[in-house]
Design an enzyme around this catalytic site. Sequence first.
Site, short mmCIF file in Angstrom:
data_model
loop_
_atom_site.label_atom_id
_atom_site.label_comp_id
_atom_site.label_asym_id
_atom_site.label_seq_id
_atom_site.Cartn_x
_atom_site.Cartn_y
_atom_site.Cartn_z
N ASP A 51 0.12 4.04 0.83
CA ASP A 51 -0.18 4.88 1.99
C ASP A 51 0.78 4.63 3.14
OD1 ASP A 51 -2.33 6.16 0.82
OD2 ASP A 51 -3.82 4.77 1.58
N MET A 73 -2.97 11.53 -1.08
CA MET A 73 -3.67 10.38 -0.53
C MET A 73 -3.35 10.20 0.96
SD MET A 73 -3.33 7.55 -3.55
CE MET A 73 -4.26 7.68 -5.08
N GLY A 74 -4.21 9.46 1.63
CA GLY A 74 -4.03 9.20 3.05
C GLY A 74 -5.32 9.43 3.81
N THR A 81 0.85 -1.17 0.00
CA THR A 81 0.00 0.00 0.00
C THR A 81 0.89 1.22 0.00
OG1 THR A 81 -1.52 1.35 1.31
CG2 THR A 81 -0.25 -0.29 2.51
N LEU A 133 -1.81 10.32 -10.09
CA LEU A 133 -0.47 10.66 -10.56
C LEU A 133 0.61 10.33 -9.54
CD1 LEU A 133 -1.20 14.12 -12.24
CD2 LEU A 133 -0.95 11.89 -13.36
N GLN A 134 0.28 10.46 -8.25
CA GLN A 134 1.30 10.27 -7.23
C GLN A 134 1.78 8.82 -7.14
OE1 GLN A 134 -0.61 11.17 -3.30
NE2 GLN A 134 -2.46 10.98 -4.53
N ARG A 135 0.99 7.89 -7.60
CA ARG A 135 1.43 6.49 -7.55
C ARG A 135 1.73 5.93 -8.94
NH1 ARG A 135 -4.34 3.83 -5.61
NH2 ARG A 135 -5.36 3.81 -7.63
#
Length: 283
Positions: free
Chosen positions: A7, A53-54, A5, A161-163
């Site tokens: 996160d 995210m989070g 994950t 986009l962040q992942r």
Amino acid sequence: MFLRTVDNDLPITNNCPGFGSVARYIAISTREASFDIRSMCATSTKVFVLEVMGRHAGWIAAAGALAADEKHDIPLVILFPEVTFDPDKFLAMVEAKVNAYGYCSVVVSEGVKGADGKFLADAGTKDAFGHAHLGGAAPVVANMINNVLGYKTHWAVANLLQRAARNIASRTDVEQAYALGKTAVKLALDGMNAVMPTIVRASNSPYQWKIGFTSLNDVANVEKKMPREYISADGFGVTQAGRTYLQPLVEGEDYPPCLGGLPDYVSLKNVAVVKKLAVEFAL
């Protein structure tokens, strides 16, 4: 079995594969966007808000703090799910940063909640797992800044986009991900089941790590949040202990091969194996 994950909220393992690269993306994006805001703050936009995210854990938001260091004095405000959102304290902090620097960047986790326990971005609907759909914390925060302080703001949502930004992946993260994958296969071939490979931090300086494993019984339904000692006393930043944890995870470059100026990725066949269980189970 092998879980991941971005996160970074799985227990036992020091960090989750994927997190280091997501953290690097957020740190880089925060630094570069801050420079852009700095260039226009005298006559235009003064505050940039980036949503990451989070839902319950602020690890990705914390990565935004890495945008500032001894060489890059960037005014940042981080909003963590672990810290109850206080609009008055938040606006006072933003105002103080703008007064001192002329501009400010805010990194807000999608899971930030107010004193009433509700998500700032609660859209009023639920997903398939019964979780609240989060409609966007960034515009909520940006509008608050504009309405109360009168500052022009820009906001963005990192979202998928962040992942997905493999082109700026952390070398540390890539090496750990391959090592975890290999270990997962070996454990399966050795007849192990219901276990998860883990990353074990052996030392901080120099940064060293190794691979271990743990029972899924110790992982399932347990959420690892940001330790309070990683969050600054005012609740809007990251301590040195937090930086010590985060910094090694974002270091190193591992650029993918490119074709025509763009990353040239392989495509997996993704052929499913024959099911062995009559009933599917999900953690």
